[in-house]
Motif scaffolding. Structure first.
Motif, PDB file in Angstrom:
ATOM      1  N   PHE A 165       0.832  -1.206   0.000  1.00  8.53           N
ATOM      2  CA  PHE A 165       0.000   0.000   0.000  1.00  8.53           C
ATOM      3  C   PHE A 165       0.871   1.263   0.000  1.00  8.53           C
ATOM      4  CE2 PHE A 165      -3.815  -2.173   2.347  1.00  8.53           C
ATOM      5  CZ  PHE A 165      -4.063  -2.924   1.213  1.00  8.53           C
ATOM      6  N   LEU A 166       1.798   1.351   0.950  1.00  8.41           N
ATOM      7  CA  LEU A 166       2.523   2.607   1.157  1.00  8.41           C
ATOM      8  C   LEU A 166       3.503   2.916   0.027  1.00  8.41           C
ATOM      9  CD1 LEU A 166       3.191   2.628   5.018  1.00  8.41           C
ATOM     10  CD2 LEU A 166       1.158   3.323   3.749  1.00  8.41           C
ATOM     11  N   ALA A 188       6.477   8.128  -6.005  1.00  5.04           N
ATOM     12  CA  ALA A 188       6.239   6.682  -6.145  1.00  5.04           C
ATOM     13  C   ALA A 188       6.286   6.259  -7.597  1.00  5.04           C
ATOM     14  CB  ALA A 188       4.890   6.314  -5.535  1.00  5.04           C
ATOM     15  N   THR A 189       6.856   5.081  -7.837  1.00  4.70           N
ATOM     16  CA  THR A 189       6.867   4.489  -9.183  1.00  4.70           C
ATOM     17  C   THR A 189       6.381   3.040  -9.060  1.00  4.70           C
ATOM     18  OG1 THR A 189       9.077   3.507  -9.099  1.00  4.70           O
ATOM     19  CG2 THR A 189       8.929   5.857  -9.686  1.00  4.70           C
ATOM     20  N   PRO A 190       5.917   2.451 -10.159  1.00  8.91           N
ATOM     21  CA  PRO A 190       5.436   1.057 -10.091  1.00  8.91           C
ATOM     22  C   PRO A 190       6.557   0.025 -10.084  1.00  8.91           C
ATOM     23  CG  PRO A 190       5.184   1.908 -12.311  1.00  8.91           C
ATOM     24  CD  PRO A 190       5.686   3.053 -11.485  1.00  8.91           C
ATOM     25  N   ASN A 191       7.832   0.472 -10.054  1.00  9.78           N
ATOM     26  CA  ASN A 191       8.950  -0.472 -10.154  1.00  9.78           C
ATOM     27  C   ASN A 191       8.958  -1.503  -9.034  1.00  9.78           C
ATOM     28  OD1 ASN A 191       9.691   1.047 -12.326  1.00  9.78           O
ATOM     29  ND2 ASN A 191      11.315   2.175 -11.272  1.00  9.78           N
ATOM     30  N   TYR A 192       8.453  -1.125  -7.841  1.00  6.12           N
ATOM     31  CA  TYR A 192       8.487  -2.050  -6.703  1.00  6.12           C
ATOM     32  C   TYR A 192       7.660  -3.305  -6.954  1.00  6.12           C
ATOM     33  CZ  TYR A 192       3.734  -0.731  -5.272  1.00  6.12           C
ATOM     34  OH  TYR A 192       2.385  -0.543  -5.228  1.00  6.12           O
ATOM     35  N   ALA A 193       6.679  -3.213  -7.846  1.00  6.92           N
ATOM     36  CA  ALA A 193       5.773  -4.340  -8.089  1.00  6.92           C
ATOM     37  C   ALA A 193       6.528  -5.595  -8.501  1.00  6.92           C
ATOM     38  CB  ALA A 193       4.737  -3.965  -9.146  1.00  6.92           C
ATOM     39  N   LYS A 194       7.635  -5.407  -9.254  1.00  8.85           N
ATOM     40  CA  LYS A 194       8.401  -6.561  -9.748  1.00  8.85           C
ATOM     41  C   LYS A 194       9.559  -6.938  -8.823  1.00  8.85           C
ATOM     42  CE  LYS A 194       7.443  -5.891 -14.687  1.00  8.85           C
ATOM     43  NZ  LYS A 194       6.506  -4.773 -14.621  1.00  8.85           N
ATOM     44  N   ASN A 195       9.763  -6.159  -7.759  1.00  8.55           N
ATOM     45  CA  ASN A 195      10.852  -6.444  -6.818  1.00  8.55           C
ATOM     46  C   ASN A 195      10.373  -7.445  -5.767  1.00  8.55           C
ATOM     47  OD1 ASN A 195      12.906  -6.487  -4.966  1.00  8.55           O
ATOM     48  ND2 ASN A 195      12.978  -4.284  -4.634  1.00  8.55           N
ATOM     49  N   LEU A 196      10.879  -8.658  -5.825  1.00  8.55           N
ATOM     50  CA  LEU A 196      10.428  -9.720  -4.918  1.00  8.55           C
ATOM     51  C   LEU A 196      11.471 -10.059  -3.860  1.00  8.55           C
ATOM     52  CD1 LEU A 196       8.769 -12.060  -7.581  1.00  8.55           C
ATOM     53  CD2 LEU A 196       7.704 -10.263  -6.221  1.00  8.55           C
ATOM     54  N   ILE A 216      -1.184  -8.013  -9.041  1.00 13.21           N
ATOM     55  CA  ILE A 216      -2.031  -7.330  -8.053  1.00 13.21           C
ATOM     56  C   ILE A 216      -1.330  -6.102  -7.488  1.00 13.21           C
ATOM     57  CG2 ILE A 216      -1.395  -8.543  -5.903  1.00 13.21           C
ATOM     58  CD1 ILE A 216      -4.449  -8.739  -5.367  1.00 13.21           C
ATOM     59  N   ARG A 217       0.004  -6.156  -7.353  1.00 11.48           N
ATOM     60  CA  ARG A 217       0.743  -4.974  -6.915  1.00 11.48           C
ATOM     61  C   ARG A 217       0.572  -3.830  -7.929  1.00 11.48           C
ATOM     62  NH1 ARG A 217       6.765  -6.735  -4.807  1.00 11.48           N
ATOM     63  NH2 ARG A 217       6.257  -6.960  -2.595  1.00 11.48           N
ATOM     64  N   GLU A 218       0.638  -4.171  -9.203  1.00 13.13           N
ATOM     65  CA  GLU A 218       0.479  -3.146 -10.237  1.00 13.13           C
ATOM     66  C   GLU A 218      -0.918  -2.532 -10.194  1.00 13.13           C
ATOM     67  OE1 GLU A 218       3.668  -4.894 -13.536  1.00 13.13           O
ATOM     68  OE2 GLU A 218       1.553  -5.455 -13.652  1.00 13.13           O
ATOM     69  N   LYS A 219      -1.922  -3.346  -9.906  1.00 12.80           N
ATOM     70  CA  LYS A 219      -3.288  -2.833  -9.797  1.00 12.80           C
ATOM     71  C   LYS A 219      -3.436  -1.929  -8.568  1.00 12.80           C
ATOM     72  CE  LYS A 219      -5.633  -6.561 -12.268  1.00 12.80           C
ATOM     73  NZ  LYS A 219      -6.590  -7.697 -12.177  1.00 12.80           N
ATOM     74  N   ILE A 220      -2.789  -2.311  -7.470  1.00 18.24           N
ATOM     75  CA  ILE A 220      -2.834  -1.475  -6.263  1.00 18.24           C
ATOM     76  C   ILE A 220      -2.165  -0.128  -6.532  1.00 18.24           C
ATOM     77  CG2 ILE A 220      -1.929  -1.241  -3.906  1.00 18.24           C
ATOM     78  CD1 ILE A 220      -2.349  -4.289  -3.604  1.00 18.24           C
ATOM     79  N   LYS A 234      -2.112   5.521  -6.647  1.00 13.70           N
ATOM     80  CA  LYS A 234      -1.157   6.550  -7.064  1.00 13.70           C
ATOM     81  C   LYS A 234      -1.819   7.931  -7.022  1.00 13.70           C
ATOM     82  CE  LYS A 234      -1.881   6.358 -12.089  1.00 13.70           C
ATOM     83  NZ  LYS A 234      -1.239   6.119 -13.391  1.00 13.70           N
ATOM     84  N   GLY A 235      -1.052   8.890  -6.542  1.00 15.27           N
ATOM     85  CA  GLY A 235      -1.571  10.249  -6.409  1.00 15.27           C
ATOM     86  C   GLY A 235      -2.137  10.558  -5.046  1.00 15.27           C
ATOM     87  N   LEU A 236      -2.444   9.506  -4.259  1.00 11.62           N
ATOM     88  CA  LEU A 236      -2.948   9.757  -2.908  1.00 11.62           C
ATOM     89  C   LEU A 236      -1.798  10.236  -2.018  1.00 11.62           C
ATOM     90  CD1 LEU A 236      -5.375   6.811  -2.067  1.00 11.62           C
ATOM     91  CD2 LEU A 236      -5.959   9.163  -2.634  1.00 11.62           C
TER      92      LEU A 236
END
Length: 637
Positions: A343-344, A351-359, A372-376, A381-383
Motif C-alpha cells: 500500500f505505502l 512513487a513508481t510502479p517499479n516495486y511491483a516486480k521487486n520480490l 495485483i501490486r500493479e493494480k494497487i 497513485k496520487g494519494l
C-alpha cells in the motif's frame, strides 16, 4: 529530517555546523567543542528520556481509569478489530476477549470484533485489511463510515515466539499491571488519545510492537487528513534496512521543529539497503537519534545520521471505501499482500510502479503478486502519504524469543519507561524475588526452593520446590511437581489438546535459538535442521524415530521443526512436562530416549487440536490460588 544549525528543541539536539573557536589551537578548540557537544547531547538525551517516561506513565494511568468502565461516545474507539488467520484462532480470540470483558479488564461500551481471514490461500495483512473493510460494511451498513476503528493484525501462528502461538500475540502477557496487562491492553493504552483527534477512519497496527512517544503538553497527534497518515520514528540506518523508510518532502520554513512534526512523504521505501536510503534522500542529520538494540529502536545514543521508519498508519473513510471497492472487484485474493510494502509504496509524488516486480523481501513468490501490486499502484497513485514525525519516540518489536527475553529481563530503558516489574501477580520465594531484577515471573506460582536464573521468563506456570530454571529460558503454561533442572536456553510450553473428545496435554520443547520457520523439501536434508543446537537427524536416532514422510505433518514443502512429530501426548500436565524434559536432556547430553512407544504430535498439530477452554481454566486456577495466597500473606502481616 534536516534542521537549522545548532537548533535544540524540546530536549532534542540538532547537529549543525561547527562554530569558529576563538583563541588557542584549532585542535584544542575542536576537542573542547566536541566535549561540549557531547555533554549537551547527553543532557538532551536525559531530558528526552524523562519526557518519554512521563508521557508513557500518563497514558497507562488514563487507560487504567477506563478499564471496566463504560466510555462516552467519541472518547474512545468505536470499534476494536482483531484479525485471526483461521476459525480455530478466531474462537480462541473470542473466548479470551469474552473473559477480559467479564473481568472488566477492558473499557465497556465498545464494539469488539474478531474477524477471520477467508478460507483458501493466505492473503497477508494487506488482504486481511481489505477483508476487514468488507466485514465492517456487512455488519454496520452505511454507519461504519462514521466510526473510529482500530484494526490490530494478529493473524498468524507466531513461529518465532511460540509461547504466543496457541492463544495469540495480541494476548501476550506483559510484566506489569494489576490485573496483568496483555499486548491488547497496552495497544489501547498507548493510543488512548488518538480517537479524540481523529476523523472517522481506520488505524492499522500490528500485535507485536510497542510505540512510546512524547509530545508537548498542548500537542496531539491528529489524524484528520485525507489519504494515508503514518507515524514515523527516528532510527539508525541499520534499523531502516528491516523497516519501511520515509523519504520526506522538504520542510516548509514555517514548519515547527519539535517533538511532533507534520510532513509530507515524497516516497516510501520498503526495507531498503543503506545505499538506497542515501541515493533516495532518506538520510537526515541529527545529533540525537535512537540507535539499534535487539528487536527495535530501544537505546538512545549520539549519532550523526538517522532515517524515519514506520510503525502504524491511518486511512480516512474515503480511502477505505476506495480499497473496499477494489477488493469487491478483485473477488478472491490468490496471494499475500503486505499492507505496508504494497500500500505505502504506491503513495507520494515520487512513487513508481517499479516495486511491483521487486520480490527481494517476499517470503513466498506467488504467480499473481506482481499483477495485483500493479493494480494497487494504479488504484492508490496520487494519494497523499502524510507523516507524523515523532522526534522523541521509541519503537520496540517483541515478536521473537530473543526480543522477548531481552526486553522483559535485560532492557533497562524499557523497564524504566513502562515500569516493568520482575515479579507480576505471582507467588515467589524470596530468593527469586531478590534476584528478580534480571528474571521475569508473570502470573505464576513458584515453590519455596524454586530458582529461576537471570535472563529467563516464567509465565502462567506452577513450578514446584525442586525446580531450577537455567538462564535465557522461557517457561509457559507448565505444571512441574517433581525435581527438574531445566537447562539454559530452553523454550518449553504446555498446551491442552482435545483428542477423540478427551482433554490431553502436550509440551513443546526447543532451544530458544532454534529456527522453527526453517524448512526442507527433501527428507535427505533433515540433518540440516537443528534441534537444541544439534542435528535433528542425530536426535531422531537417539529417540528411536525414523526419517520418513510420516514424521512430518502437513505437505512435503513444510518439513521442519514446526511440523515434526516429536512431542508425546500425555494424560496429565506434569507427565507431559517430564517427557519433554527427557527429550531435551537426551539432545543436550546425546543420551538415548525412546519415543517410538508414544503417540506424537507436531506443533502444527498441537495448534489444530488445542483446547483453549482448558488452557484458560488452568490460568484461572492459578489466578484463584495466587489471590488466596496473597490474601493470606496480607492477613499474616
Amino acid at each position: 529530517m534536516c534542521a537549522p544549525p545548532g537548533r535544540r528543541s524540546n530536549g532534542l539536539l540538532w547537529r549543525g555546523q561547527p562554530s569558529r573557536a576563538g583563541g588557542g589551537s584549532a585542535a584544542q578548540a575542536r576537542k573542547q567543542r566536541d566535549g561540549e557537544e557531547g555533554a549537551a547531547a547527553m543532557q538532551a538525551a536525559g531530558e528526552a528520556e524523562v519526557l518519554l517516561r512521563a508521557a508513557t506513565r500518563e497514558r497507562l494511568e488514563k487507560f487504567a481509569q477506563l478499564r471496566g468502565k463504560t466510555v462516552q461516545t467519541g472518547s474512545f474507539w468505536d470499534i476494536v478489530v482483531i484479525t485471526a488467520v483461521d476459525k480455530k484462532q478466531e474462537i480462541a480470540y473470542q473466548q479470551q476477549l469474552s473473559q477480559k470483558l467479564k473481568r472488566k479488564e477492558l473499557p465497556l461500551g465498545v464494539h469488539y470484533h474478531v474477524f477471520v481471514d477467508p478460507p483458501g490461500p493466505k492473503i497477508g495483512n494487506g488482504g486481511s485489511t481489505l477483508h476487514v473493510l468488507q466485514c465492517l460494511e456487512e455488519r454496520y451498513g452505511d454507519k461504519w463510515d462514521s466510526f473510529t476503528v482500530i484494526l490490530i493484525h494478529s493473524g498468524g501462528y507466531s513461529q518465532r515466539l511460540p509461547n504466543a502461538s496457541a492463544l495469540g500475540k495480541i494476548f501476550t502477557a506483559l510484566p506489569f499491571g494489576d490485573p496483568v496487562y496483555q499486548m491488547l491492553d497496552l495497544k489501547l493504552a498507548m493510543y488512548i488519545d488518538f480517537p479524540l483527534h481523529m476523523n472517522p477512519g481506520i488505524l492499522i497496527t500490528c500485535a507485536d510492537d510497542i510505540e512510546l512517544y512524547s509530545t508537548e503538553a498542548t500537542e496531539f497527534i491528529r489524524f484528520d487528513q485525507p489519504g494515508f497518515t503514518a507515524l514515523a520514528h527516528p532510527s539508525s540506518l541499520t534499523i531502516g534496512t528491516t523497516h519501511g523508510v520515509f523519504v520526506l518532502e522538504p520542510a516548509s520554513l514555517l514548519t515547527e521543529k519539535g517533538q511532533l512534526e507534520y510532513r509530507s512523504c515524497h516516497r516510501f521505501l520498503h526495507k531498503p539497503s543503506i545505499a538506497r536510503m542515501r541515493q533516495s534522500g532518506a538520510v537526515c542529520e541529527r545529533g540525537h537519534c535512537p540507535a539499534s538494540s535487539p528487536g527495535g529502536q530501544g537505546n538512545s545514543n549520539v549519532i550523526s545520521e538517522c532515517v524515519y521508519t514506520d510503525s502504524l498508519f491511518y486511512i480516512d473513510h474515503t480511502t477505505a471505501k476506495l480499497l473496499l471497492a477494489f477488493y469487491k472487484q478483485m473477488g478472491m485474493l490468490c496471494c499475500e499482500i503486505d499492507a505496508y510494502g504494497d500500500f505505502l509504496q504506491a503513495l507520494g509524488p515520487g512513487a513508481t510502479p517499479n516495486y511491483a516486480k521487486n520480490l527481494e523481501n517476499v517470503t513466498k513468490e506467488e504467480s499473481g503478486l506482481v499483477e495485483i501490486r500493479e493494480k494497487i499502484f494504479e488504484l492508490l497513485k496520487g494519494l497523499p502519504l502524510n507523516v507524523v514525525l515523532l522526534n522523541n519516540s521509541k519503537f520496540y518489536h517483541i515478536g521473537t524469543t530473543c526480543e522477548y527475553l531481552f526486553h522483559f529481563t535485560s532492557d533497562r530503558k524499557l523497564k524504566s519507561e513502562m515500569g516493568l516489574m520482575p515479579n507480576v501477580f505471582s507467588i515467589c520465594p524470596d530468593s527469586v524475588e531478590d534476584t528478580g531484577k534480571s528474571a521475569c515471573i508473570i502470573h505464576s506460582i513458584l515453590g519455596p526452593r524454586c530458582s529461576v536464573a537471570p535472563g529467563s521468563v516464567v509465565e502462567y506456570s506452577w513450578l514446584g520446590p525442586e525446580v531450577s530454571v537455567g538462564t535465557n529460558s522461557i517457561i509457559s503454561g507448565c505444571y512441574i511437581d517433581t525435581k527438574a533442572d531445566i537447562p539454559p536456553n530452553t523454550f518449553i510450553a504446555t498446551l491442552s489438546v482435545r483428542i477423540d473428545g478427551e482433554v490431553m496435554y502436550v509440551s513443546m520443547a526447543f532451544g530458544t535459538e532454534d529456527n522453527l520457520k526453517k524448512k526442507v523439501t527433501d527428507l535427505a536434508d533433515t540433518h540440516l535442521i537443528n534441534f537444541f543446537g544439534i542435528s535433528l537427524g542425530q536426535c531422531l536416532e537417539l529417540w528411536g524415530l525414523r526419517i520418513s514422510d510420516e514424521l512430518f505433518s502437513g505437505d512435503e514443502t513444510c518439513r521442519g521443526l514446526w511440523t515434526a512429530r516429536l512431542f508425546p501426548i500425555c494424560s496429565t500436565l506434569s507427565d507431559s512436562l517430564k517427557v519433554s524434559l527427557g527429550i531435551l536432556n537426551s539432545a543436550q547430553n546425546t543420551l538415548p530416549f525412546k519415543l517410538n512407544g508414544f503417540k506424537l504430535l507436531s506443533v502444527e498439530e498441537m495448534l489444530r487440536h488445542k483446547d483453549v477452554e482448558d488452557m484458560l481454566r488452568f490460568r484461572h486456577q492459578l489466578y484463584e490460588e495466587i489471590s488466596l495466597q496473597k490474601l493470606k500473606r496480607e492477613s499474616d502481616l
